[in-house]
Design a protein around this motif. Structure first.
Motif, PDB file in Angstrom:
ATOM      1  N   ALA A   1      74.348 -52.720  55.128  1.00 43.55           N
ATOM      2  CA  ALA A   1      73.659 -51.430  54.943  1.00 43.55           C
ATOM      3  C   ALA A   1      73.483 -51.117  53.469  1.00 43.55           C
ATOM      4  O   ALA A   1      72.475 -50.540  53.057  1.00 43.55           O
ATOM      5  CB  ALA A   1      74.442 -50.316  55.635  1.00 43.55           C
ATOM      6  N   CYS A   2      74.464 -51.509  52.638  1.00 48.73           N
ATOM      7  CA  CYS A   2      74.416 -51.215  51.202  1.00 48.73           C
ATOM      8  C   CYS A   2      73.300 -52.017  50.534  1.00 48.73           C
ATOM      9  O   CYS A   2      72.480 -51.468  49.796  1.00 48.73           O
ATOM     10  CB  CYS A   2      75.761 -51.537  50.574  1.00 48.73           C
ATOM     11  SG  CYS A   2      75.799 -51.198  48.800  1.00 48.73           S
TER      12      CYS A   2
ATOM     13  N   ALA B   1      72.547 -46.071  56.394  1.00 51.82           N
ATOM     14  CA  ALA B   1      73.592 -45.608  55.460  1.00 51.82           C
ATOM     15  C   ALA B   1      74.138 -44.253  55.912  1.00 51.82           C
ATOM     16  O   ALA B   1      75.340 -43.978  55.769  1.00 51.82           O
ATOM     17  CB  ALA B   1      73.018 -45.522  54.050  1.00 51.82           C
TER      18      ALA B   1
ATOM     19  N   GLU C   1      77.052 -44.191  58.011  1.00 59.93           N
ATOM     20  CA  GLU C   1      78.335 -44.435  57.323  1.00 59.93           C
ATOM     21  C   GLU C   1      78.747 -43.221  56.479  1.00 59.93           C
ATOM     22  O   GLU C   1      79.721 -43.282  55.733  1.00 59.93           O
ATOM     23  CB  GLU C   1      78.209 -45.644  56.385  1.00 59.93           C
ATOM     24  CG  GLU C   1      77.657 -46.891  57.028  1.00 59.93           C
ATOM     25  CD  GLU C   1      78.707 -47.634  57.842  1.00 59.93           C
ATOM     26  OE1 GLU C   1      79.881 -47.601  57.447  1.00 59.93           O
ATOM     27  OE2 GLU C   1      78.338 -48.230  58.865  1.00 59.93           O
TER      28      GLU C   1
ATOM     29  N   LEU D   1      69.862 -50.823  51.627  1.00 62.95           N
ATOM     30  CA  LEU D   1      69.504 -49.557  51.005  1.00 62.95           C
ATOM     31  C   LEU D   1      69.138 -49.767  49.534  1.00 62.95           C
ATOM     32  O   LEU D   1      68.130 -49.236  49.059  1.00 62.95           O
ATOM     33  CB  LEU D   1      70.670 -48.561  51.135  1.00 62.95           C
ATOM     34  CG  LEU D   1      70.401 -47.156  50.602  1.00 62.95           C
ATOM     35  CD1 LEU D   1      69.213 -46.516  51.307  1.00 62.95           C
ATOM     36  CD2 LEU D   1      71.637 -46.272  50.748  1.00 62.95           C
TER      37      LEU D   1
ATOM     38  N   LEU E   1      74.033 -48.176  43.758  1.00 66.44           N
ATOM     39  CA  LEU E   1      74.244 -48.964  44.982  1.00 66.44           C
ATOM     40  C   LEU E   1      74.496 -50.437  44.646  1.00 66.44           C
ATOM     41  O   LEU E   1      75.307 -51.096  45.295  1.00 66.44           O
ATOM     42  CB  LEU E   1      73.034 -48.817  45.906  1.00 66.44           C
ATOM     43  CG  LEU E   1      72.879 -47.425  46.521  1.00 66.44           C
ATOM     44  CD1 LEU E   1      71.484 -47.245  47.113  1.00 66.44           C
ATOM     45  CD2 LEU E   1      73.943 -47.188  47.602  1.00 66.44           C
TER      46      LEU E   1
END
Ligand SMILES: Cc1cc2nc3c(=O)[nH]c(=O)nc-3n(C[C@H](O)[C@H](O)[C@H](O)COP(=O)(O)OP(=O)(O)OC[C@H]3O[C@@H](n4cnc5c(N)ncnc54)[C@H](O)[C@@H]3O)c2cc1C
Length: 371
Positions: A203-204, A331, A334, A207, A194
């Motif tokens: 979101a990345c 996540a 997506e 996470l 990630l």
């Protein structure tokens, strides 16, 4: 057609793939696994006529759905129960009867890797072994840069329906596009993926931060084979005060089909602190030290000199905690799903399998894979 990419071929990934295959809509599943074998930390090797599980020792019957999976859904041919008890020892090396746990301790005559092999065998998934994924790329589905522009999947229920995923492996080969991406590696390795992702979204980062926080324990494992039988009233010894250099000694001969009569095979797991300290030391020295500790614990001088030996370092052996749920859910909107024991929050094979089953179902419901 929904295109699904899976990084890692552990038990959770195999359970998810098998569940996805049961959905009525068409899926195309591609699995990219860095090692040669399937089933990740539930690992089996063969040498001469001996079979040994050198990662997870067995799968417990603690989860109803997993019990059904192993005994009814999958072919249960070769599923064997280890019926001898687990005894304990303390930091002084005093061995005591007891600590026998309830329920079954299952493996297969051919070893635990059968779980992933049998689950994947139910699917049409294409599995590419020895393929280490280095980078995740998120791009606009209309122009995804791979020449696959316009080939869209049906992942229409995700927040960003137009986005697709690609993966890049260590050789620079690009895989995808995928409408849905599953990440199965242990949390530290998923966090690395990630962190290096080309996915410009909060979101990345959220996470990656959440996954990075999952602590893992390290286990250095030695395997000792002896050309003679060991008579003991227990299958395994576990250190209960966590203060001995050895955490676990298992006798593979207690697993039907694993060790020919007249031979013994011990799986000796060092504790976390010892494993971290000695992880990069010469394997022969580590084995010698663990063989001495084993001989002392089991009270048998012959155990200092195994006929042959093997080893495996598990840098990321057991998650000590789970991962925060909110970043996972963001996540997922997506089309990116994490799965495994660290997502379940329990460092057990049955927990990884259960999580894989649930993630497979959720993808079916949320991504339109269920038609
Ligand atoms: C020494 C040891 C003893 C254990 N004992 C027990 C036990 O007795 N009972 C029990 O229930 N559980 C036990 N466990 C825990 C059990 O093994 C795990 O909970 C379970 O196997 C986790 O499965 P998973 O699918 O979550 O992940 P994993 O099995 O870790 O699968 C992840 C997969 O991802 C692959 N991968 C990683 N990075 C990449 C990459 N960049 N690209 C491609 N592929 C990648 C890995 O090679 C692996 O195949 C033990 C574990 C260890 C290490």
């Amino acid at each position: 057609m929904t295109r699904i990419g899976i990084v890692g071929a552990g038990a959770a990934a195999a359970a998810a793939a098998s569940t996805l295959e049961e959905t009525p809509a068409e899926t195309e599943i591609t699995v990219l696994e860095k090692s040669r074998g399937l089933c990740g930390r539930a690992a089996t090797r063969r040498r001469d006529d001996v079979v040994y599980d050198y990662g997870a020792n067995y799968v417990k019957s603690d989860d109803e759905r997993v019990v059904e999976l192993l005994t009814e859904t999958l072919d249960s041919e070769g599923l064997v129960d280890v019926t001898d008890p687990v005894w304990t020892f303390d930091s002084d090396g005093t061995v005591s009867e007891g600590d026998d746990r309830d329920g079954h301790k299952w493996t297969y005559r051919q070893g635990l890797t059968q779980i992933a092999k049998r689950l994947f065998a139910r699917t049409d998934a294409t599995i590419h072994r020895e393929t280490r994924i280095k980078t995740i790329v998120r791009s606009d589905g209309a122009v995804d840069g791979s020449g696959d522009a316009g080939r869209r999947g049906d992942a229409g229920r995700h927040g960003d329906a137009d986005g697709v995923w690609h993966l890049e492996d260590a050789d620079g080969t690009r895989w995808g596009p995928f409408d849905v991406l599953l990440l199965n590696p242990p949390a530290p390795q998923t966090a690395d993926l990630l962190r290096s992702a080309e996915w410009d979204a909060d979101a990345c980062d959220d996470l990656a931060d959440a996954v990075d926080e999952v602590p893992f324990r390290t286990i250095w494992t030695a395997i000792f084979h002896y050309p003679f039988e060991l008579e003991r009233p227990y299958y395994a010894l576990v250190n209960t005060d966590k203060a001995h250099e050895v955490g676990w000694i298992g006798r593979e001969e207690c697993k039907p089909g694993h060790v020919p009569d007249g031979e013994s095979l011990l799986v000796v797991q060092a504790n976390h602190e010892w494993s971290v300290d000695r992880y990069d030391e010469p394997a022969a020295e580590n084995r010698e030290r663990l063989a001495d500790l084993t001989a002392d614990l089991m009270g048998d001088e012959r155990l200092r000199e195994p006929g042959w030996a093997d080893q495996q370092g598990w840098r990321y052996a057991l998650p000590e905690d789970g991962v925060a749920a909110d970043p996972l859910r963001r996540a997922e909107r997506e089309g990116l799903y994490c799965l495994g024991d660290w997502v379940a929050g329990e460092s057990r094979l049955h927990a990884a399998l259960r999580n894989g089953l649930e993630i497979g179902e959720r993808i079916g419901q949320e991504s339109g894979v269920d038609g």
